[in-house]
Design a protein around this motif. Structure first.
Motif, PDB file in Angstrom:
ATOM      1  N   LEU A 199     -13.400  18.232  10.680  1.00 56.48           N
ATOM      2  CA  LEU A 199     -12.026  18.703  10.485  1.00 56.48           C
ATOM      3  C   LEU A 199     -11.168  17.587   9.888  1.00 56.48           C
ATOM      4  N   GLY A 200     -11.416  16.353  10.310  1.00 59.92           N
ATOM      5  CA  GLY A 200     -10.690  15.218   9.747  1.00 59.92           C
ATOM      6  C   GLY A 200     -10.967  15.057   8.256  1.00 59.92           C
ATOM      7  N   ARG A 201     -12.228  15.252   7.856  1.00 60.11           N
ATOM      8  CA  ARG A 201     -12.570  15.136   6.432  1.00 60.11           C
ATOM      9  C   ARG A 201     -11.785  16.140   5.600  1.00 60.11           C
ATOM     10  N   HIS A 202     -11.578  17.301   6.157  1.00 58.41           N
ATOM     11  CA  HIS A 202     -10.971  18.379   5.369  1.00 58.41           C
ATOM     12  C   HIS A 202      -9.453  18.442   5.479  1.00 58.41           C
ATOM     13  N   PHE A 203      -8.942  18.226   6.664  1.00 56.87           N
ATOM     14  CA  PHE A 203      -7.510  18.487   6.871  1.00 56.87           C
ATOM     15  C   PHE A 203      -6.750  17.227   7.270  1.00 56.87           C
ATOM     16  N   PRO A 229     -27.547  24.663  -7.775  1.00 53.55           N
ATOM     17  CA  PRO A 229     -27.593  24.318  -6.336  1.00 53.55           C
ATOM     18  C   PRO A 229     -26.249  24.556  -5.642  1.00 53.55           C
ATOM     19  N   ILE A 230     -25.146  24.253  -6.314  1.00 49.90           N
ATOM     20  CA  ILE A 230     -23.826  24.450  -5.696  1.00 49.90           C
ATOM     21  C   ILE A 230     -23.569  25.942  -5.473  1.00 49.90           C
ATOM     22  N   GLY A 290     -21.085  16.620  -1.462  1.00 49.63           N
ATOM     23  CA  GLY A 290     -20.907  15.295  -0.876  1.00 49.63           C
ATOM     24  C   GLY A 290     -19.450  14.878  -0.819  1.00 49.63           C
ATOM     25  N   ARG A 291     -18.635  15.412  -1.751  1.00 52.98           N
ATOM     26  CA  ARG A 291     -17.200  15.100  -1.735  1.00 52.98           C
ATOM     27  C   ARG A 291     -16.428  16.245  -1.081  1.00 52.98           C
TER      28      ARG A 291
END
Lengths: 453, 453
Positions: free
Chosen positions: B367-371, B157-158, B94-95
């Motif tokens: 992509l915005g969430r990550h980079f 689960p991860i 989730g994060r």
């Protein structure tokens, strides 16, 4: 080398012939292109001895197969009941046991089988055969295999083995090759699990056709006359919104306004379409292999097992046949005795690859174990193998593997431009059976008739 | 409309072109028939902007891909290293977490992944890529799916999610569609599991070709000259012990003494063979569907994430891309920044079916969430989808479902009369990669050269 019609039908199996008949009845002209040198597809009666009709392919109809019943009536073909009296012979724990002895020894195991069948019926109640992907648990059930789910049901080894044998009896592939959702589609398409998965496949196999099943496609084709063209494998279908051009090996070109492809999905996927079909449809047909079944008929001068209180059915873990039944002629005909041994799934693949002598030796030995020394000496064994037949490539039908229904199922029946899809695999009721072939042919015909009339 | 050669090669992908080259080098005349209007098959470089080469298909070679390395050298094509510096971005709980933070939070989970990879390596040690069906546990391992086996490994689960993402990264289908034996074949064919299934696919994806991968098939084809015929989809192969007649759509007929079919198995299975192929081969090609992969390149004025300490890689459970990497030009070229987002397996099917705007909106958001916010605003997104391409019908490669290897695997490479089989799916080493395509092409060429010279 050129023909015109309103509707081109690819495949003169039962589904294609029915589609063509409906099209003709609606006042439109059909043209049926068949790759083989005969009509009937997976229906093939062989007269092994005078008056002795062996069904190398489709053999029975069930009590609720009303479309087939009506069709037989129209075509003037009479039915006779499957012989069922007597005990079944079991070989699940190393011993051969007759019905009563087996059930008293393994009553609790068989109760486990019944429990699983009831669970399947409960689950199937939420599945629609038209839209299996819409079932509330579709996503979960399409990701586990039938084998995996059976393994988790707390069954005894005997019960698990029984369930495997009976399930392979309809899927004709090992249960690890089909998803639980896929099995439930079969169950709901055919009513209840007991009609499908019980030892005798009671509901699905109750009556046969006097004179052989092949009479049905032959009479349907006769009524269509020169509208059926044999030896014309379809290589290519060019299509535009209201126009199709179908090119056959050998050069025949058929033009029409609609085309009904009445082939098993894997065979439909071999045709070159122009413009090419959407990816979802292509990925589906890559994922619906034809199953593996081989029928072997052992023929004797008389059905001697009947007098011995046996019904000609066996359930056997070691095989090579895992199931059998009495496939004799009508009781009053005085015909020979015939045991039909089913090699399905893994048995069809493994024993099917043996030299014929080795396979038939093993089969004779097995029949002897179950029905006595006389059964080990049939006058004749006749085999019907379908994987080697170029225009069929496997029996009885096709089921997608895991995730097939949820990701690609919608492409199974959805028309694409002027192309409609028939064949028993596309039926909502009794998919995999002749009844389903008729239903699918009628549905595909309706699709084209609605737009052309 | 008629051509003659010693060896007809069907398919001008890398494997077919290599086979033709070897045949020519041995003093025999090859003729390559290609359905498409270009050579290269699953290799396709697109120059999206001047000097910016996007690999819609095969992109990398690995450190041990010596055949490809030698080929590039011979053809005068230079290599450059895949950019790897910096941290990966994770989104599994989730994060969004960067590498170090992720690994310190989930070190134990990742140890679980490592443990499973080591177990796979131990199991793979008993599997031969040439004869997987002969492995001591083949029968057991071909009857469970990878997903089922992963589920039973006691992973968090991860960890389970990470393993699913990395495995789908190579299989390009959900792990419930491939058997454990099938995964082990991939592992053993490629060395060790870490080279294949780890987050970065370290061993398989280390170097790229300056100027684009397509140069390889183009230069191979150029050397073959008029021996390569485009726009010639093969409809039919007639074969006798020392003679083949190959008929194309459009009417070209090619005659030779041998044919090498260098197509993915499912495409090879669509050709009409006369005489028909043995049932085992046909059942195999019914059971090796092409997988589902979609590449999406997001192009920016510069690779700004590098300055931020990120390597351009993401691992994401929600997707739509489950993985990505930095697919920029060589570091000193001053070229634009390029993130390659992989939509594989279920993502390719589900998000692949969305309208383009919806899919690209979701991708930009991811992509915005990550980079960072800048990543949500690429100048351009270019997609490479393979399922819709008529002459490919899925990427990256094909794996059979449960029981496929044990029941039908022997038919994958075994020549049938004058027919040999190439394509990366038939390789023993690096099957599924360009390296495997070359190996398979060389092996098929050897088969025909041995008998013809």
């Amino acid at each position: 080398m050129s023909r015109e019609a309103d509707v081109i039908v690819v495949g003169a199996g039962l589904s294609g012939l029915i589609a063509a008949r409906e099209v003709l009845a609606a006042g439109l002209e059909p043209l049926v292109l068949e790759a083989d040198e005969r009509v009937g597809g997976r229906i093939l009666t062989e007269e092994a001895l005078p008056g002795v009709h062996l069904e190398l392919g489709a053999q029975w109809i069930g009590d609720t197969h009303h479309r087939m019943e009506a069709l037989a009536g129209e075509l003037g073909i009479e039915l006779y009941p499957q012989f069922e009296e007597g005990e079944t012979s079991y070989e699940l724990d190393g011993r051969v046991l007759r019905g009563e002895a087996f059930h008293s020894a393994y009553g609790e195991d068989m109760a486990g089988v019944e429990r699983v069948l009831r669970t399947l019926d409960r689950m199937a109640a939420e599945v629609s055969a038209e839209q299996p992907w819409a079932a509330p648990h579709a996503d979960e059930w399409d990701r586990i295999t039938v084998g995996q789910w059976y393994d988790a049901q707390g069954l005894s080894p005997i019960a698990r083995s029984m369930l495997e044998i009976c399930t392979v009896g309809i899927l004709a592939v090992p249960t690890v090759e089909v998803s639980l959702l896929g099995l439930l589609v079969n169950v709901v398409s055919c009513g209840v699990s007991a009609d499908l998965l019980s030892e005798s496949e009671g509901g699905a196999q109750t009556r046969r056709f006097i004179g052989g099943t092949s009479q049905i496609p032959l009479r349907l084709a006769a009524a269509l006359g020169e509208r059926v063209v044999l030896r014309s494998p379809v290589l290519q279908i060019e299509h535009a919104p209201d126009q199709v051009t179908v090119t056959c090996r050998g050069g025949l070109v058929a033009r029409g306004r609609r085309v009904v492809v009445a082939l098993a999905p894997t065979l439909a996927g071999r045709i070159m379409y122009d413009p090419p079909l959407p990816g979802q449809r292509d990925q589906l047909t890559q994922r619906m292999p034809q199953a593996s079944a081989l029928k072997a008929f052992a023929i004797y001068d008389e059905p001697f097992w009947r007098a011995d209180g046996l019904n000609g059915q066996l359930i056997s873990a070691p095989g090579p046949a895992r199931m059998s039944n009495d496939s004799g002629m009508p009781e009053d005909s005085g015909g020979p005795g015939i045991i039909l041994a089913f090699l399905e799934g893994e048995s069809a693949r493994v024993a099917g690859a043996w030299p014929q002598a080795q396979r038939q030796d093993a089969l004779r030995a097995e029949l002897g174990r179950h029905f006595g020394p006389r059964a080990a000496q049939p006058d004749l064994i006749v085999e019907g193998a379908w994987v080697e037949r170029q225009w069929t490539r496997g029996c009885y039908n096709a089921n997608p593997g895991p995730c097939g229904w949820i990701h690609f199922g919608q492409a199974l029946t959805a028309p694409i431009g002027p192309i409609s899809w028939a064949a028993t695999e596309t039926a909502a009721a009794w998919s995999g059976y002749m009844e389903g072939a008729v239903e699918a042919g009628q549905r595909a015909a309706r699709e084209v008739i609605e737009v052309l009339t």
